[in-house]
Enzyme design. Structure first.
Site, PDB file in Angstrom:
ATOM      1  N   SER A   8      34.448  38.491  43.267  1.00  0.00           N
ATOM      2  CA  SER A   8      35.792  38.953  43.623  1.00  0.00           C
ATOM      3  C   SER A   8      36.678  39.061  42.380  1.00  0.00           C
ATOM      4  CB  SER A   8      36.391  37.949  44.622  1.00  0.00           C
ATOM      5  OG  SER A   8      37.642  38.370  45.091  1.00  0.00           O
ATOM      6  N   GLU A  18      34.140  43.231  34.896  1.00  0.00           N
ATOM      7  CA  GLU A  18      34.712  44.530  35.266  1.00  0.00           C
ATOM      8  C   GLU A  18      35.342  45.210  34.045  1.00  0.00           C
ATOM      9  OE1 GLU A  18      35.182  41.554  36.625  1.00  0.00           O
ATOM     10  OE2 GLU A  18      35.845  41.679  38.716  1.00  0.00           O
ATOM     11  N   HIS A  44      36.120  40.270  30.938  1.00  0.00           N
ATOM     12  CA  HIS A  44      35.459  39.891  32.182  1.00  0.00           C
ATOM     13  C   HIS A  44      34.438  40.998  32.497  1.00  0.00           C
ATOM     14  CE1 HIS A  44      38.510  36.874  34.148  1.00  0.00           C
ATOM     15  NE2 HIS A  44      37.998  36.433  33.013  1.00  0.00           N
ATOM     16  N   CYS A  50      39.456  38.982  39.582  1.00  0.00           N
ATOM     17  CA  CYS A  50      40.638  38.181  39.230  1.00  0.00           C
ATOM     18  C   CYS A  50      41.859  39.087  39.096  1.00  0.00           C
ATOM     19  CB  CYS A  50      40.390  37.434  37.920  1.00  0.00           C
ATOM     20  SG  CYS A  50      40.621  38.475  36.452  1.00  0.00           S
ATOM     21  N   ASP A  93      37.686  30.443  32.053  1.00  0.00           N
ATOM     22  CA  ASP A  93      37.603  31.877  32.350  1.00  0.00           C
ATOM     23  C   ASP A  93      38.618  32.326  33.398  1.00  0.00           C
ATOM     24  OD1 ASP A  93      36.023  34.191  31.481  1.00  0.00           O
ATOM     25  OD2 ASP A  93      35.524  34.392  33.606  1.00  0.00           O
ATOM     26  N   CYS A 108      41.422  41.866  36.281  1.00  0.00           N
ATOM     27  CA  CYS A 108      40.519  42.966  36.652  1.00  0.00           C
ATOM     28  C   CYS A 108      41.111  43.774  37.801  1.00  0.00           C
ATOM     29  CB  CYS A 108      39.138  42.414  36.990  1.00  0.00           C
ATOM     30  SG  CYS A 108      38.379  41.576  35.564  1.00  0.00           S
TER      31      CYS A 108
END
Lengths: 145, 145
Positions: free
Chosen positions: B77, B52, B50, B79, B142, B82
């Site tokens: 925001s 991040e 992802h 997940c 995802d 992350c």
């Protein structure tokens, strides 16, 4: 020893032989390993490829339906990051080698309905204890301490 | 726009231009970007990178002291995965572009003492809304849905 936990231990041993941190994992879907991996911090300079993350990475892109019928095996109690990945993908069950050398986020997993099976393996404990005693600084780096 | 959130948006746009999911992130230590990244699901077939995670990966191995003086910027925001990485490494502050197209684990972050700054960026919202409308199946993959 369960064949899948043995596969996770074999991954951990492979990591150790490479000079890495001995934590291994396999992702099992309907009785078949679809991803296997081990901690890659030393080998590739990765702060994200813990054993579980490496197994997920090596399983590649999967639909949600596969994760939701899978079990992840890991030689050590999963840290916050690996716990988060398990929750993101809705993996319903985690089989853990041991949690005495490190207690991960098992309470969070349970609170979200994830089933945990604790093997309490002497092989896993000995492997981690020996590693932590030999390389405490590296170990602390891996858990953000 | 804050220069670091702009850098995260630039990463998201880079991902989009590559045919990927437009989420970007930068890790900032003492006013300097030490890692930048964007979602790599499409580009490298990665279920773990992802935005991040890619920023953390590209920052490479860092001592705990660096993470604890860092801020992570992300266009969306974070997940569960992350969020877990942020908690593992003790990053004390997260600056978020928006949380309307996806609400991550902000409550968990706050409960662990992580400071959250919400930008509520129209640029970020539009980017994600357009993407989700165009590629809903990819987006659902995802987020494990």
């Amino acid at each position: 020893m369960d064949e899948f936990m043995q596969a996770a231990i074999d991954e951990a041993k492979r990591g150790l032989a490479e000079g890495g941190i001995p934590i291994g994992s396999v992702l099992v879907h309907k009785g078949k390993i679809i991803g296997r991996g081990h901690n890659r911090r030393v080998q590739t300079g990765s702060p994200t490829l813990h054993g579980e993350m490496d197994a997920l990475e090596n399983a590649g892109r999967q639909p949600a339906s596969v994760y939701r019928q899978s079990v992840i095996y890991t030689t050590l109690s999963p840290c916050a990051m690996c716990t988060g990945a398990i929750l993101l993908y809705g993996i319903p069950k985690v089989v853990i080698g041991e949690n005495q050398s490190f207690m991960g986020e098992e309470a969070l997993l349970k609170s979200k309905g994830v089933e945990i099976e604790m093997i309490n393996s002497d092989v896993c404990k000995k492997m981690m204890n020996n590693f932590i005693m030999a390389k405490p600084t590296l170990w602390n780096e891996d858990i953000g301490q």
